[in-house]
Design an enzyme around this catalytic site. Structure first.
Site, PDB file in Angstrom:
ATOM      1  N   GLU A 113       3.637 -22.302  31.193  1.00 34.24           N
ATOM      2  CA  GLU A 113       3.737 -21.441  30.010  1.00 34.24           C
ATOM      3  C   GLU A 113       2.337 -21.027  29.591  1.00 34.24           C
ATOM      4  OE1 GLU A 113       6.136 -22.981  26.796  1.00 34.24           O
ATOM      5  OE2 GLU A 113       4.843 -22.060  25.279  1.00 34.24           O
TER       6      GLU A 113
ATOM      7  N   GLU B  93      -0.254 -17.679  19.483  1.00 33.66           N
ATOM      8  CA  GLU B  93       0.659 -18.373  18.577  1.00 33.66           C
ATOM      9  C   GLU B  93      -0.004 -18.426  17.209  1.00 33.66           C
ATOM     10  OE1 GLU B  93       3.433 -21.709  20.237  1.00 33.66           O
ATOM     11  OE2 GLU B  93       1.393 -22.080  20.952  1.00 33.66           O
TER      12      GLU B  93
END
Length: 271
Positions: A152, A157
């Site tokens: 990932e 974020e």
């Protein structure tokens, strides 16, 4: 302004090389690559999502998509729409299918994937505790090997309660969830919820460089991970806004709803 002036990007690249000396430890060797061949461009034109590129993920997943998230993802216009060249994902506080919040999550799985290049999105964040927008990638072989073996790449974020900070991370076998390899970027004298900013990576064989507005703030290589490096293969893209979850905690009574994540464009360049 939607269209990038190539001269401006060249000047930014020169500045980026200078900034790199201040962005990483002095014992790190930087690999800075110019990717200037545009191979993918999503400007969110028209009045609906391009289903030749994107799919919706619907529901709550398993255990709140593995993170104890609180929202139910939908494809309703109340939660996701394309209008005036902007993709808008809206998180709402409402009772829906057993959940107390709704939002949206889209992905390019089985429709578009990328191996290496400069991958960037121009976005404007929401604000408020418990909001968790992300622009990220998963290995296209996830159905065969599962997560975290597939890998990932979290390009961006953001915790809604920290409006000046974003995070860039990788997850893989032996370094996932709370053990992810990550670094934060703190925006000085501004906030990510008051204007658009460009979040991107430059990704090549055995390295991933992270940028905010062309400022290099993180570099991850196989030497930085405690397990297998699984990032030399194609990945697909995801954009979502979670509500609650292990990374951000739950909203509080002071969190104002609805909240929106706005995406102006996504661009991918190769050499």
């Amino acid at each position: 302004m939607k269209k990038i002036n190539r001269l401006t990007k060249t000047m930014l690249f020169i500045s980026m090389i200078t900034f790199s000396f201040y962005s990483c430890d002095t014992d790190e060797t930087q690999t800075v690559t110019t990717f200037d061949n545009l191979v993918f461009e999503e400007n969110f034109e028209g009045d609906q999502l391009d289903m030749n590129i994107w799919d919706y993920e619907i529901g709550t997943g398993v255990d709140g998509w593995g993170n104890r998230e609180l929202q139910y993802y939908t494809d309703r216009p109340e939660n996701i729409k394309v209008e005036d060249g902007i993709l808008t994902i809206t998180a709402r506080q409402e009772s829906f299918q057993g959940s107390g919040y709704t939002s949206a999550r889209i992905l390019t799985k089985d429709k578009y994937s990328q191996k290496y290049g400069r991958i960037e999105a121009r976005m404007k964040m929401p604000w408020g505790r418990g909001l968790w927008p992300a622009f990220w990638m998963l290995g296209e072989n996830i159905d065969e090997v599962g997560w975290p073996q597939t890998g990932e790449i979290d390009i961006m974020e953001y915790r809604g309660q920290d409006p000046t900070i974003v995070h860039g991370s990788v997850h893989g076998p032996g370094y996932s969830a709370g053990e992810a390899v990550t670094k934060t970027y703190n925006l000085e004298n501004d906030r990510f919820d008051t204007d658009f900013h460009v979040f991107g990576i430059e990704w090549g064989e055995n390295y991933i460089n992270y940028y905010v507005d062309d400022f290099l703030y993180n570099r991850i290589t196989p030497e930085d991970v405690t397990g297998e490096w699984v990032f030399n293969k194609p990945f697909y893209m995801l954009i979502n806004m979670a509500v609650g979850g292990t990374f951000v905690g739950s909203p509080t009574p002071q969190t104002v709803f609805p909240q929106t994540l706005e995406v102006d464009y996504i661009r991918i360049y190769e050499k």
